[in-house]
Design a protein around this motif. Structure first.
Motif, PDB file in Angstrom:
ATOM      1  N   THR A 551       0.833  -1.224   0.066  1.00 15.03           N
ATOM      2  CA  THR A 551       0.020   0.104  -0.047  1.00 15.03           C
ATOM      3  C   THR A 551       0.850   1.322   0.004  1.00 15.03           C
ATOM      4  OG1 THR A 551      -1.678  -1.199   1.302  1.00 15.03           O
ATOM      5  CG2 THR A 551      -1.977   1.179   1.185  1.00 15.03           C
ATOM      6  N   GLU A 562      -7.545   2.825  -6.094  1.00 13.99           N
ATOM      7  CA  GLU A 562      -8.825   2.074  -6.435  1.00 13.99           C
ATOM      8  C   GLU A 562      -8.680   1.111  -7.544  1.00 13.99           C
ATOM      9  OE1 GLU A 562      -8.819   5.865  -8.560  1.00 13.99           O
ATOM     10  OE2 GLU A 562      -8.371   5.336  -6.329  1.00 13.99           O
ATOM     11  N   GLU A 565      -7.423  -2.537  -6.144  1.00 11.76           N
ATOM     12  CA  GLU A 565      -7.930  -3.043  -4.953  1.00 11.76           C
ATOM     13  C   GLU A 565      -8.150  -4.307  -4.914  1.00 11.76           C
ATOM     14  OE1 GLU A 565      -8.807  -2.258  -1.947  1.00 11.76           O
ATOM     15  OE2 GLU A 565      -8.137   0.096  -2.225  1.00 11.76           O
TER      16      GLU A 565
END
Length: 613
Positions: A551, A562, A565
């Motif tokens: 991350t 996004e 994800e």
């Protein structure tokens, strides 16, 4: 005795789906097939016409008139006397009626009997089969042009005169002739350079060189699938269209159906930028563009490239604002029209691209099935002129569950040794031909790859070795933290170590966001394999399995979280240590064939500004 030989004669096997005999089968069988009647098809590579010798006049019989052989026709006798008749016409001269009659008679004579000697290839091997066609079966002018396709039936025989051909085919029946318009056929000229052949990719495989390259490419494809299946890998197809930026930079081909449709416009009001020189901004753009191109050229797709691209974009926007302000007389505010694309109306309802890599998607299958691999086209929208990179290239990609970087190194080593040995054992004839035509060291280099150990060095060690070089000046300056260029990598493999080199432990800024961060927090678990004369062939890594670290890397790279994800889900649910690599298959073919330009080994190459066919 003859009947016993006939009984033991080996029958020529037919091609299963075309009822003909493959020329490779005939040529390898050689004199063992003499006397057999077969059907072959192929294309004329070269030809010549041999006139039949006239029959000698019969010997006079004592005490009587000379006898004329029964099998000599009047036409054949006239044809043997044509030089004599031409001498008479020359002597007569002018427009004498006798001369005109003689000329007319000679013109109307059928051509003298001859045999067309054709060298025919059907693409199954380097060698051609010598095919003899009597003029009584087909006119030589109809079948002798280079490129003519023929399907014929005849009998295998030994040549009357011994030479380079052990056997030949005497044609007794012609079943098909595909004629050629000679003045428009591009291969009518002999030995066209390979770069000129690229303009005619639909005819290139008819040349012996490109045919050999194609057969070697086919064999390496077979070797690839054999290696992975022998080692427990599952083959998985990866998507060509993707919504994910798999490499973390923006040189992608966008897929859309909106072209030609009405696009919405929105009015944007820009404030005065106040006192900024347009000339200075444009100079800054030039410098930033050079920096971006250098990072792209060295495949430095990492955080440095992302940051440089963002900086360049902002500078371009500023230049546009200042330029518009200077053209405006108001000097206070500027109204411009901006095209707005509604991707919600597109086919996939969002932005999609041709994939540059399948490794991220392949991870999802490795995290369920263990060892997986894929083999397919990948796309990069780079406008650079390069002999090692084109817009569409085929990649071998694999992921190994429960494995670390050393395991991927061993796999890469084993794979390259396996496919090199396979090529030596299965492509000897084509390699021998290309050794004469292209590069005499092909076989030696493949043998070296099968037997030598790879030199393993860290990125830091590679930089130190290159900085010690005194007898060569590199085009690009090199310091720690800077990417290695193609020139640097080639020097290490060709000059410093003279063997394959594995360079590992790169600075994290020089590698994609998904590569696992090492314990030092500065380098990552990645390696490249560089081969002599071919350059970088493999890019590999152990991928980051830790959710928090991945991350952070995504955020540092400025990538939209996004979009990844689904990729982060693999870390949230049942994460696993895994590694893998991507191998440029086209460059592997370049290495095996001794060529220097990747466009020569791709059937239909697509590069910047060029997409023939």
């Amino acid at each position: 005795m003859a009947s016993e030989q006939a009984a033991t004669k080996t029958l020529v096997p037919l091609s299963k789906y075309s009822k003909r005999v493959i020329l490779k089968t005939v040529l390898e069988g050689g004199i063992g097939f003499v006397g057999q009647r077969i059907v072959i098809g192929g294309w004329v590579k070269s030809s010549n016409e041999v006139r039949k010798e006239p029959l000698p006049p019969p010997a006079p019989v004592a005490g009587g008139a000379p006898q004329v052989a029964k099998d000599v026709s009047c036409v054949e006798i006239l044809q043997t006397r044509i030089p004599f008749f031409r001498s008479i016409m020359k002597a007569l001269g002018g427009n004498h009626p006798v001369r005109e009659k003689l000329e007319s008679a000679i013109e109307n004579l059928p051509p003298p009997p001859s045999v067309a000697v054709l060298q025919v290839s059907d693409g199954s091997c380097v060698a051609s089969l010598q095919v003899l066609v009597d003029s009584s079966i087909a006119s030589p002018i109809q079948i002798m042009a280079t490129g003519t396709c023929i399907l014929v039936e005849g009998t295998v025989q030994q040549p009357a005169v011994k030479g380079k051909h052990a056997i030949e085919l005497k044609v007794e029946k012609i079943m098909h002739v595909g004629t050629v318009v000679q003045d428009k056929y591009p291969l009518s000229k002999k030995r066209l350079p390979l770069d000129m052949l690229r303009d005619f990719p639909h005819f290139r495989p008819r040349t012996t060189t490109v045919a050999s390259i194609t057969r070697i490419r086919h064999s390496l494809t077979q070797a690839t699938h054999t290696f992975f299946m022998n080692n427990g890998f599952l083959y998985v197809d990866m998507p060509i269209i993707t919504t994910t930026d798999c490499e973390g930079f923006s040189d992608k081909f966008q897929v859309t159906t909106l072209l030609g449709k009405e696009i919405k416009k929105e009015v944007v009001t820009m404030d005065d930028t106040g006192g900024v020189s347009l000339e200075n901004i444009k100079a800054s753009i030039n410098e930033k563009s050079k920096q971006v191109e250098e990072l792209k050229r060295t495949e430095s797709n990492r955080e440095a490239l992302v940051a440089a691209l963002q900086d360049l974009r902002k500078t371009n926007e500023l230049a546009a604002q200042v330029e518009a302000r200077e053209k405006s007389k108001s000097g206070t505010s500027i109204k411009t029209e901006k095209l707005k694309v509604e991707f919600s109306e597109d086919f996939f309802s969002r932005q999609t691209f041709l994939t540059a890599s399948g490794r991220l998607h392949l991870e999802s299958y490795a995290c369920s099935l263990g060892n997986v691999y894929s083999f397919g086209p990948r796309f990069r929208a780079q406008k650079l002129e390069s002999k090692k990179q084109v817009a569409e290239m085929w990649m071998i990609e694999l992921e190994i569950a429960f494995s670390q970087l050393e395991d991927a190194m061993s796999c890469a080593d084993d794979f390259l040794k396996f496919v090199s040995k396979w090529a030596l054992e299965n492509c000897s004839e084509d390699l021998k031909f290309l050794s004469k035509r292209v590069d005499q060291t092909i076989v030696d280099r493949l043998q070296l790859l099968t037997s030598t150990s790879f030199q393993r060095i860290s990125y830091t060690e590679a930089v130190e070795v290159l900085k010690q070089v005194k007898d060569k000046k590199f085009e690009a300056k090199l310091e720690l933290g800077m990417p290695l260029t193609e020139e640097h990598e080639s020097y290490l493999a060709d000059e410093s170590y003279k063997k394959p080199v594995i360079i590992h432990s790169y600075p994290k800024e020089l590698q994609p966001f998904y590569v696992r961060l090492n314990d030092d927090g500065k380098t990552v678990a990645a390696f490249d394999v560089v081969l002599p004369k071919a350059g970088k062939l493999i890019r590999a890594s152990q991928n980051e399995e830790r959710f928090s670290v991945l991350t952070t890397r995504i955020n540092e790279s400025g990538l939209p979280k996004e979009q990844y994800e689904w990729y982060l889900d693999l870390r949230r649910h049942g994460t696993v240590i895994h590694s893998g690599f991507g191998l440029s298959f086209d460059l592997l073919v370049v290495y095996a064939t001794g060529l220097i330009d990747v466009r020569e080994v791709i059937p239909f190459p697509r590069s910047h500004g060029k997409a023939t066919n």
